[in-house]
Design an enzyme around this catalytic site. Sequence first.
Site, PDB file in Angstrom:
ATOM      1  N   ASP A   1     -12.632  49.920  37.800  1.00 31.55           N
ATOM      2  CA  ASP A   1     -11.188  49.740  37.818  1.00 31.55           C
ATOM      3  C   ASP A   1     -10.523  51.119  37.766  1.00 31.55           C
ATOM      4  O   ASP A   1     -10.944  51.988  36.995  1.00 31.55           O
ATOM      5  CB  ASP A   1     -10.773  48.890  36.610  1.00 31.55           C
ATOM      6  CG  ASP A   1      -9.274  48.667  36.550  1.00 31.55           C
ATOM      7  OD1 ASP A   1      -8.810  47.677  37.136  1.00 31.55           O
ATOM      8  OD2 ASP A   1      -8.579  49.479  35.908  1.00 31.55           O
TER       9      ASP A   1
ATOM     10  N   ASN B   1       1.489  53.904  40.201  1.00 31.58           N
ATOM     11  CA  ASN B   1       2.372  53.129  41.083  1.00 31.58           C
ATOM     12  C   ASN B   1       3.837  53.291  40.683  1.00 31.58           C
ATOM     13  O   ASN B   1       4.708  53.481  41.527  1.00 31.58           O
ATOM     14  CB  ASN B   1       1.995  51.644  41.033  1.00 31.58           C
ATOM     15  CG  ASN B   1       1.185  51.219  42.235  1.00 31.58           C
ATOM     16  OD1 ASN B   1       1.083  51.950  43.220  1.00 31.58           O
ATOM     17  ND2 ASN B   1       0.594  50.057  42.175  1.00 31.58           N
TER      18      ASN B   1
ATOM     19  N   HIS C   1       4.499  52.083  45.528  1.00 36.65           N
ATOM     20  CA  HIS C   1       3.350  51.252  45.921  1.00 36.65           C
ATOM     21  C   HIS C   1       2.644  51.765  47.169  1.00 36.65           C
ATOM     22  O   HIS C   1       1.434  51.572  47.316  1.00 36.65           O
ATOM     23  CB  HIS C   1       3.804  49.807  46.121  1.00 36.65           C
ATOM     24  CG  HIS C   1       4.189  49.122  44.843  1.00 36.65           C
ATOM     25  ND1 HIS C   1       3.257  48.655  43.940  1.00 36.65           N
ATOM     26  CD2 HIS C   1       5.397  48.848  44.291  1.00 36.65           C
ATOM     27  CE1 HIS C   1       3.860  48.110  42.900  1.00 36.65           C
ATOM     28  NE2 HIS C   1       5.166  48.213  43.087  1.00 36.65           N
TER      29      HIS C   1
ATOM     30  N   ASP D   1      -1.248  52.387  47.393  1.00 34.89           N
ATOM     31  CA  ASP D   1      -2.139  51.851  48.428  1.00 34.89           C
ATOM     32  C   ASP D   1      -3.045  52.944  48.988  1.00 34.89           C
ATOM     33  O   ASP D   1      -4.226  52.710  49.281  1.00 34.89           O
ATOM     34  CB  ASP D   1      -1.316  51.238  49.564  1.00 34.89           C
ATOM     35  CG  ASP D   1      -0.676  49.911  49.175  1.00 34.89           C
ATOM     36  OD1 ASP D   1      -1.058  49.361  48.118  1.00 34.89           O
ATOM     37  OD2 ASP D   1       0.193  49.432  49.917  1.00 34.89           O
TER      38      ASP D   1
ATOM     39  N   GLU E   1      -6.712  46.718  41.641  1.00 32.52           N
ATOM     40  CA  GLU E   1      -7.343  48.038  41.667  1.00 32.52           C
ATOM     41  C   GLU E   1      -8.797  47.974  41.222  1.00 32.52           C
ATOM     42  O   GLU E   1      -9.386  48.975  40.822  1.00 32.52           O
ATOM     43  CB  GLU E   1      -6.566  49.015  40.775  1.00 32.52           C
ATOM     44  CG  GLU E   1      -6.493  48.643  39.318  1.00 32.52           C
ATOM     45  CD  GLU E   1      -5.276  47.787  38.973  1.00 32.52           C
ATOM     46  OE1 GLU E   1      -4.826  47.846  37.827  1.00 32.52           O
ATOM     47  OE2 GLU E   1      -4.780  47.064  39.858  1.00 32.52           O
TER      48      GLU E   1
END
Length: 232
Positions: free
Chosen positions: A108, A116, A121, A125, A151
């Site tokens: 993770d 973020n 965002h 990404d 994630e």
Amino acid sequence: ASLQTATAALRGGAYDFLVKPFDDLIMISAVVNRASEKLTLESRNRLLMNQLEMYARELERLNASLKDMADLDWLTGLPNRRRLHREVDSEISRATRHERQFSLVLLDVDRFKSYNDRHGHLAGDEVLRGVAKVLQSAGRTEHLCARYGGEEFVVLLPETDRASARICAERLRACVAEHPFENRGTQPGGAVTVSLGIACFPEDGSDGDALLSKADAALYRAKERGRNRIEG
């Protein structure tokens, strides 16, 4: 000039027959027209068959593309959760049959929400796509890297015991931490990092759900104990 000869000719593949003497132009013309019509029909049939074959090949290609789309994560291009579960079940069957071990690593991205919130965002990404590339390049050919959700990622390690899995997990952890992600300096420690949890078959579970649950518990411990580390 006999019925037997005409029948034998038709059986042999002739279109039609003419009766001697050939002095009836209307009959000759009718036979030629019928032969021409049959040739035209056969030509059209061949064209239709070729088109059908072409359409069948295109349909097969489209079906293969749809299958790939159904099995791949849209953002990273990695196998998705659905494909992962199928591969884990397959690996369980193979390991059981040959009395082998295998491991999986659940990882993770640390403090991803903070990244973020700070950078947006779209930037997040890009980090996920970057992590996917790092996992693919750092792993071996036989390893399966998949996006598990959000994630989280999973790396499936066939025929790998716990000690070897830890070595692999450490390589993945280090490669992510060293990767020059954009804006990584804003993260704690000046790097984008991951926490990792390991589960091994068969000691940690006999099915995919049990193994993933065990890896998730190990990942949670890694988060609790400071992140950017391995448990399991």
